[in-house]
Design a protein around this motif. Structure first.
Motif, PDB file in Angstrom:
ATOM      1  N   TRP A 122     -13.015   5.663   5.990  1.00 15.63           N
ATOM      2  CA  TRP A 122     -11.623   5.505   6.457  1.00 15.63           C
ATOM      3  C   TRP A 122     -11.598   5.312   7.977  1.00 15.63           C
ATOM      4  O   TRP A 122     -10.886   4.463   8.501  1.00 15.63           O
ATOM      5  CB  TRP A 122     -10.814   6.721   6.000  1.00 15.63           C
TER       6      TRP A 122
ATOM      7  N   ILE B 259       0.132   9.291  12.255  1.00 10.68           N
ATOM      8  CA  ILE B 259       0.709   7.974  12.002  1.00 10.68           C
ATOM      9  C   ILE B 259       0.134   7.342  10.734  1.00 10.68           C
ATOM     10  O   ILE B 259       0.845   6.801   9.905  1.00 10.68           O
ATOM     11  CB  ILE B 259       0.460   7.041  13.214  1.00 10.68           C
ATOM     12  N   MET B 260      -1.184   7.415  10.576  1.00  7.31           N
ATOM     13  CA  MET B 260      -1.857   6.600   9.564  1.00  7.31           C
ATOM     14  C   MET B 260      -2.258   7.305   8.280  1.00  7.31           C
ATOM     15  O   MET B 260      -2.504   6.651   7.278  1.00  7.31           O
ATOM     16  CB  MET B 260      -3.081   5.917  10.177  1.00  7.31           C
TER      17      MET B 260
ATOM     18  N   MET C  52       0.825  -1.194   0.000  1.00  5.93           N
ATOM     19  CA  MET C  52       0.000   0.000   0.000  1.00  5.93           C
ATOM     20  C   MET C  52       0.863   1.250   0.000  1.00  5.93           C
ATOM     21  O   MET C  52       1.043   1.907  -1.006  1.00  5.93           O
ATOM     22  CB  MET C  52      -0.916  -0.044   1.217  1.00  5.93           C
ATOM     23  N   VAL C  53       1.443   1.543   1.137  1.00  7.17           N
ATOM     24  CA  VAL C  53       2.242   2.755   1.223  1.00  7.17           C
ATOM     25  C   VAL C  53       3.672   2.435   0.783  1.00  7.17           C
ATOM     26  O   VAL C  53       4.353   1.641   1.403  1.00  7.17           O
ATOM     27  CB  VAL C  53       2.252   3.298   2.665  1.00  7.17           C
ATOM     28  N   GLN C  54       4.058   3.077  -0.319  1.00  5.72           N
ATOM     29  CA  GLN C  54       5.411   2.812  -0.794  1.00  5.72           C
ATOM     30  C   GLN C  54       6.349   3.839  -0.180  1.00  5.72           C
ATOM     31  O   GLN C  54       6.736   4.826  -0.798  1.00  5.72           O
ATOM     32  CB  GLN C  54       5.447   2.879  -2.320  1.00  5.72           C
TER      33      GLN C  54
ATOM     34  N   ALA D 149     -12.480   1.910   4.223  1.00  5.35           N
ATOM     35  CA  ALA D 149     -11.679   2.411   3.108  1.00  5.35           C
ATOM     36  C   ALA D 149     -10.212   2.012   3.323  1.00  5.35           C
ATOM     37  O   ALA D 149      -9.723   1.968   4.441  1.00  5.35           O
ATOM     38  CB  ALA D 149     -11.809   3.928   3.017  1.00  5.35           C
ATOM     39  N   LYS D 150      -9.540   1.711   2.219  1.00  3.73           N
ATOM     40  CA  LYS D 150      -8.165   1.236   2.324  1.00  3.73           C
ATOM     41  C   LYS D 150      -7.200   2.349   2.723  1.00  3.73           C
ATOM     42  O   LYS D 150      -6.319   2.165   3.547  1.00  3.73           O
ATOM     43  CB  LYS D 150      -7.725   0.640   0.979  1.00  3.73           C
TER      44      LYS D 150
END
Lengths: 358, 236
Positions: free
Chosen positions: B113, B209-210, B1-3, B118-119
């Protein structure tokens, strides 16, 4: 024509010589020149005493009891010399039909010129059957007398706000004077208190008589001169409040030393009245001086504000009764708890999505 | 997901200007003072013995409350001024674009979210719609409520003829019934504000953080930084 002040003074044995001296003195005291002396004398000779109708609705007569104890001026001087109290069933000699007839007579004779004093209030449920005067609902008498009056004085918390008979659930639908449907649009002076201070009552009458106008009222219709400050503002125990010295319970050291009664529920900080300045029984004492917290008897709805002995009063709703702090702390705990749960769930989600990535 | 290992090509955005940051922290400090002193005005500290002239405990607590109250009032007036004079984000918490379709869509997305459905959230320069909604309702209006009721209560002490009494107490006390109910509502207002503060702090940490942008460091430095270099997909 009603008796004038001069007539009354003569009747009470005051000579014309003394009367004229009094007029000169009054002129001097008011800062008026000698030319005003005959004017004052003329006014006193010709001005009739104000006729007053004093009606009683749902009440306990504590207002009358208080009124009769006025020391400055003495109630007898007010009733016998200053006003013409045409009707007051508690203290008048006449009774029954004779007494009731006086009301009609006064209304006819002084249409639009008398003052209507209302003690107690009118119950509206069951067409007003909870309070019957002379065979008719009080509310009808009130509407009738109000429509011909010059002004209305609402004596006490009953007539001003509703007081105990209007407390929840108010089974008779007791309604204060100004909220009675169909009441004539006349100026209403509220003199709240359960009862009001006697000197405040007589002073309101004296003011209207002397200056021939209503005293200055605040937005809620109370005379500013007696209801513009809180008990708290002039309380002699205020230094203890500022210092942080409180009575924690009625048998503690603080109670003996006369500390502030804030923590045992004193409503002084939220009550507009003159008790801490005028005091009661000729200036002898008042509740706080006697060691009891103020219960806020001159405030709107004081019966419905929870315990007399707690500083914070209850909020009703949601089927429960709780203080602002209990509601607030519970809400904060729920929000905090929800945040913690959400945080835990977020951590799980964060971990799993990280795990998926790797 | 988070690159997160990719190189950031997106530049940081200067979002909270200095006057706004100073306001935020002064206001936050004042609110803490107000809540603590306000709590002890309603539930005073244990009684002290001795002579009354040796102490001024309640007096100082009330004094601090009034000073902090004025700080909040002056700060809030400045904040309204800054909504017009600052950058375009300064107006966000005052004006919700409820007439815009995208705003509702993005609000819904943000709710998803937060419901963990939600992703990933959208990428924002300013506040996301859910943040704007919360701040508008639970901060701006609650603060206005507390300022008005607070001035009305203060006017009781300053008395008739003072501006606090004539412009606030005079009509606000009858509006709430009497002084006692006004006190109760002012206190409930405090608890609503405390609930907001709890939510605000939790969400700030969580978003930091997210989400895809920096939050806590931004209100200190003013710069919004990003964790990925994909284009900004949220309005504002």
């Amino acid at each position: 024509m009603h008796e004038t002040f001069y007539d009354v003074m003569r009747r009470q044995g005051i000579t014309r010589r003394s009367f004229l001296k009094y007029c000169s003195l009054a002129a001097a005291a008011l800062g008026l020149g000698p030319s005003f002396v005959p004017k004052i004398a003329h006014a006193m000779e010709t001005k009739p005493r104000i006729p007053v109708l004093w009606l009683h609705g749902l009440e306990c007569t504590c207002c009358s009891e208080s009124f009769l104890r006025s020391a400055h001026p003495l109630a007898k001087d007010v009733i016998l010399s200053m006003i013409s109290l045409d009707y007051d069933d508690t203290i008048m000699a006449a009774a029954g039909h004779q007494a009731e007839a006086i009301i009609e007579e006064t209304i006819e004779k002084y249409d639009g010129n008398y003052i209507l004093a209302v003690e107690g209030n009118a119950p509206l449920n069951e067409d007003g059957m909870y309070c019957i005067i002379g065979g008719k609902p009080f509310v009808e008498q009130l509407r009738h007398a109000a429509s011909h009056a010059k002004a209305i004085v609402s004596w006490g918390s009953c007539a001003s706000w509703g007081c105990v008979q209007a407390a929840r659930p108010n089974p008779t639908r007791a309604t204060p004077t100004h909220m009675v449907p169909g009441i004539a649009d006349k100026p209403i002076i509220k003199v709240p208190g359960c009862p009001p201070i006697s000197e405040v009552m007589t002073a309101v009458i004296t003011y209207m008589l002397t200056f021939e106008k209503m005293p200055e009222l605040d937005r809620q219709g109370r005379p500013k001169m007696f209801y513009s400050q809180r008990i708290h503002d002039k309380c002699y125990r205020r230094p203890h409040f500022d210092a942080g010295q409180f009575v924690e319970s009625f048998d503690d050291e603080g109670a003996r030393k006369g500390y502030c009664l804030y923590k045992v529920g004193c409503k002084g900080p939220t009550t507009y009245n003159a008790c801490s300045t005028v005091r009661w029984n000729g200036g002898l004492s008042f509740p706080i001086q006697a060691g009891h917290p103020c219960i806020g008897c001159s405030e709107d709805g004081f019966w419905d504000k929870g315990s007399f002995y707690e500083r914070q009063t209850n909020v009703k709703g949601f089927g429960i009764e709780a203080s602002a702090d209990r509601i607030g702390a519970t809400s904060a705990a729920i929000v905090g708890g929800a945040a913690a749960v959400h945080a835990a769930a977020s951590v799980v989600k964060h971990m799993t999505s990280k795990g998926n990535q790797e | 997901m988070v690159q997160s290992n990719q190189r950031h090509s997106e530049e940081a955005v200067y979002i909270y200007e200095a006057p706004l940051r100073i306001w935020h922290w002064i206001n936050a400090l004042a609110i803490v003072v107000l809540c603590v002193t306000g709590y002890f005005m309603g539930e005073p500290l244990p009684s002290v013995s001795g002579e009354a002239y040796d102490y001024y405990i309640m007096g100082y607590i009330r004094w601090m409350h009034f000073v902090a109250g004025y700080v909040v009032i002056v700060g809030f007036l400045f904040r309204i001024y800054w909504a017009f004079m600052g950058n375009r984000h300064a107006m966000q918490i005052f004006l919700i674009p409820v007439w815009k379709g995208w705003w509702w869509k993005e609000l819904f997305h943000e709710l998803l979210w937060y419901a963990m459905i939600a992703k990933e959230p959208k990428k924002y320069a300013g506040h996301n719609p859910l943040a704007v909604l919360t701040m508008h309702l639970a901060f701006v209006w609650v603060l206005i409520f507390l300022i008005f009721t607070g001035l009305a209560l203060y006017g009781e002490g300053t008395g008739m003829g003072t501006w606090q009494y004539d412009y606030f107490s005079d009509w606000i006390i009858p509006l709430f019934g009497q002084s006692q109910d006004l006190h109760t509502w002012h206190r409930i207002g405090m608890w609503v504000m405390i609930c907001f503060v709890i939510t605000h702090m939790y969400v700030a940490v969580r978003e930091d953080i997210m989400s895809r942008q920096s939050i806590i460091s931004s209100i200190v430095s003013g710069w919004r930084m990003y964790k990925d270099s994909r284009p900004m997909d949220g309005h504002e």
